[in-house]
Design a protein around this motif. Structure first.
Motif, PDB file in Angstrom:
ATOM      1  N   ALA A  79       1.056  -1.050   0.254  1.00 37.74           N
ATOM      2  CA  ALA A  79      -0.022   0.132  -0.030  1.00 37.74           C
ATOM      3  C   ALA A  79       0.597   0.797   0.199  1.00 37.74           C
ATOM      4  CB  ALA A  79      -1.304   0.122   1.086  1.00 37.74           C
ATOM      5  N   LYS A  81      -0.040   4.347  -0.362  1.00 35.74           N
ATOM      6  CA  LYS A  81       0.371   5.631   0.628  1.00 35.74           C
ATOM      7  C   LYS A  81       0.683   5.575   2.346  1.00 35.74           C
ATOM      8  CE  LYS A  81      -4.418   4.515   3.231  1.00 35.74           C
ATOM      9  NZ  LYS A  81      -4.871   3.547   2.537  1.00 35.74           N
ATOM     10  N   ASP A 100      -0.959  -1.022  -4.541  1.00 38.41           N
ATOM     11  CA  ASP A 100      -1.503  -0.748  -4.076  1.00 38.41           C
ATOM     12  C   ASP A 100      -1.951   0.792  -3.952  1.00 38.41           C
ATOM     13  OD1 ASP A 100      -4.551  -0.966  -3.257  1.00 38.41           O
ATOM     14  OD2 ASP A 100      -3.896   0.322  -1.317  1.00 38.41           O
ATOM     15  N   HIS A 220     -11.625  -3.993   2.831  1.00 38.26           N
ATOM     16  CA  HIS A 220     -10.428  -3.601   3.293  1.00 38.26           C
ATOM     17  C   HIS A 220     -11.662  -2.881   5.115  1.00 38.26           C
ATOM     18  CE1 HIS A 220      -6.707  -1.465   5.145  1.00 38.26           C
ATOM     19  NE2 HIS A 220      -7.231  -0.030   4.972  1.00 38.26           N
ATOM     20  N   SER A 223      -7.636  -0.386   9.852  1.00 36.05           N
ATOM     21  CA  SER A 223      -5.753  -0.260  10.363  1.00 36.05           C
ATOM     22  C   SER A 223      -5.718  -0.116  11.336  1.00 36.05           C
ATOM     23  CB  SER A 223      -5.013   1.536   9.502  1.00 36.05           C
ATOM     24  OG  SER A 223      -3.913   1.491   9.225  1.00 36.05           O
ATOM     25  N   GLY A 260      -3.673  -3.503   6.502  1.00 32.60           N
ATOM     26  CA  GLY A 260      -4.355  -2.973   8.256  1.00 32.60           C
ATOM     27  C   GLY A 260      -3.628  -3.359   9.291  1.00 32.60           C
ATOM     28  N   GLU A 294      -2.749  -6.662   0.782  1.00 31.02           N
ATOM     29  CA  GLU A 294      -2.456  -4.627   0.021  1.00 31.02           C
ATOM     30  C   GLU A 294      -2.295  -4.440   2.027  1.00 31.02           C
ATOM     31  OE1 GLU A 294      -6.622  -2.972  -0.013  1.00 31.02           O
ATOM     32  OE2 GLU A 294      -6.381  -4.077  -2.359  1.00 31.02           O
ATOM     33  N   GLY A 296       0.677  -2.010   3.939  1.00 32.52           N
ATOM     34  CA  GLY A 296       0.745  -0.990   4.459  1.00 32.52           C
ATOM     35  C   GLY A 296       2.098  -0.936   5.521  1.00 32.52           C
ATOM     36  N   ARG A 297       1.487  -0.408   6.409  1.00 30.05           N
ATOM     37  CA  ARG A 297       1.836  -0.271   8.437  1.00 30.05           C
ATOM     38  C   ARG A 297       2.793  -1.228   8.361  1.00 30.05           C
ATOM     39  NH1 ARG A 297      -0.818   3.920  11.613  1.00 30.05           N
ATOM     40  NH2 ARG A 297      -1.841   3.122  10.527  1.00 30.05           N
ATOM     41  N   TYR A 393       2.756   6.436   7.711  1.00 31.22           N
ATOM     42  CA  TYR A 393       2.150   6.951   7.786  1.00 31.22           C
ATOM     43  C   TYR A 393       2.813   8.060   8.297  1.00 31.22           C
ATOM     44  CZ  TYR A 393      -0.786   3.781   5.617  1.00 31.22           C
ATOM     45  OH  TYR A 393      -1.939   2.873   5.491  1.00 31.22           O
TER      46      TYR A 393
END
Ligand SMILES: *Cc1c(COP(=O)(O)O)cnc(C)c1O
Length: 436
Positions: A79, A81, A100, A220, A223, A260, A294, A296-297, A393
């Motif tokens: 992800a 972002k 993503d 989704h 998060s 998430g 997907e 990210g964190r 983030y």
């Protein structure tokens, strides 16, 4: 997140023990992936983002291996972002990830990092027609469609371009992810996705529309989720939906499980990946669909920190430690009341007695506070602190508020430190402005 973590505040030593990429050395002080942070601050100045390539690769491998253990193939789409730096996209591309994205800018970034358009999933609740057109003409792998209106829009645009859009429908499973309200996305009241009750009719419609090939479903739910339980509820609903669609004679070949996966911001463990993968296998493993993930964190959060210097300590009823980093760098505490570990870099300070103090930035907002009543040693001006778990983030949400130039970023890879974003110069701030 401060509001959902209920344990006692970890001590400095506990924070260190919970993070194998960090170590404290008698001479060099706090090190990240073996590199002394004081040396990075001396060379590149502060505030500076410090990322660890080894940590990112190790986290990617751990996630991939958890699914290999279950003999369950998943396609990991990072992800973008969470941290969109080209150097970081490059690391995940090399590890085998797709992307993503949630905007044309992210789509173009991913392509700039040589992620093939075919390996990019395009999510987001408000894709503009110009964005859809651009992604379509570049051959984007999949749109995750979030509404009936968007479905019609993509069909019309694809038809006009003479191309075909591969899509999945994002269903809103109406489950509570048990996370902070601002990062919950899978409740009926949230703006995301299509209500489950509307999915069958819309899926049937999508399968007849020109310019569209529908492959399956996405979801989704939010998060920073630390337990498999909310996922299990959502994935069970998705499995039910897949079976219902198939019973209607519709073909379902893809299930995008979203992101998430949460990390331990205190000293608690993050998501148990083995339990997560076992839950995925149990809920959707038997459907015979291609599975996408997907994250990210999870991949980047603990792989980055924000290194700052103490400007001064101020006594005003209580102790305030004023840093040269601020909310314009790391916004999460102001935006989500999130908790980040803070460690002194100096080895002598690390073992000094602690007392409570607020750790703040110099920006003219009361929200510019990294930590309230944090137990820290006295931190003399010029000494450095590391704000932990800032890889996700963090830099992506930063701004130049108060005309503060963007901080530099460095990447540690195999003990080598590389500058990956130079510090912005003050004059860069107004470079693009037009003075009438
Ligand atoms: C934000 C987002 C992700 C990544 O979430 P993380 O919590 O960082 O893993 C994945 N998919 C979608 C659709 C998102 O909006």
């Amino acid at each position: 997140m401060a509001d959902i973590f209920t344990g006692p505040e970890p001590r400095l030593g506990d924070l260190l023990v919970a993070r194998p990429a960090l170590s404290m050395h008698a001479r060099d002080g706090l090190c990240f992936e073996g590199v002394p942070l004081n040396a990075i601050a001396d060379q590149y100045g502060t505030p500076v983002w410090v990322y660890g390539a080894g940590s990112m690769r190790a986290r990617f491998a751990a996630l991939r291996d958890a699914f290999r253990q279950q003999d369950l193939p998943v396609h990991i789409h990072y992800a973008v972002k969470a941290n969109d730096h080209l150097a970081i996209l490059d690391i995940f591309r090399q590890a085998g990830a797709g992307a993503d994205v949630v905007s044309l800018g992210e789509f173009l970034r991913a392509q700039r990092a040589k992620i093939a358009a075919q390996d990019i999933v395009y999510s987001g609740v408000g894709k503009a027609s110009a964005e859809i057109e651009a992604a379509l003409s570049q051959g984007v792998g999949q749109f995750n469609v979030e509404s009936a209106e968007e479905l019609e829009m993509i069909s019309a645009l694809a038809t006009r371009l003479g191309s075909t859009a591969s899509i999945v429908l994002r269903m809103n499973p109406d489950v509570n992810a048990g996370t902070h309200a601002k990062i919950t996305t899978g409740l009926a009241e949230n703006k995301f996705g299509i209500p489950a009750a509307d999915v069958p009719a819309l899926y049937a419609r999508a399968s007849t529309l020109p310019g569209i090939v529908i492959h399956g479903l996405a979801l989704h739910i939010g998060s920073q989720i630390l337990s498999p339980a909310p996922y299990a509820a959502a994935y069970s609903k998705a499995a039910e939906m897949v079976r219902a669609l198939r019973a209607q004679g519709l073909e379902v070949m893809v299930l995008d499980l979203g992101g998430g996966i949460g990390i331990g911001y205190h000293d608690e463990p993050g998501m148990n990946l083995a339990a997560f993968a076992a839950m995925v296998k149990q809920t959707v493993g038997g459907l015979g669909v291609k599975l996408l993930l997907e994250p990210g964190r999870y991949l980047v959060g603990p792989a980055g920190l924000l290194l700052a210097s103490v400007v001064l300590q101020k006594q005003a009823g209580k102790r305030f430690v004023v840093l040269d980093a601020a909310m314009n760098e790391l916004m999460r505490p102001a935006l989500y009341e999130s908790w980040h570990g803070i460690l002194p870099v100096d080895p002598a300070l690390f073992y000094e007695p602690v007392s409570p103090g607020d750790v703040v930035g110099p920006v003219c907002e009361s929200a510019d506070c990294f930590a309230k009543d944090r137990e820290l040693p006295s931190l003399p001006p010029g000494t450095r602190v590391a704000i932990l778990d800032a890889g996700a983030y963090g830099a992506v949400m930063s701004s130049t508020y108060n005309a503060r130039p963007r901080a530099a970023s460095v990447l540690i890879d195999n003990g080598q430190v590389m500058l990956i974003t130079p510090r912005q110069k003050p004059e860069d701030l107004w470079m693009d402005e037009i003075l009438p």
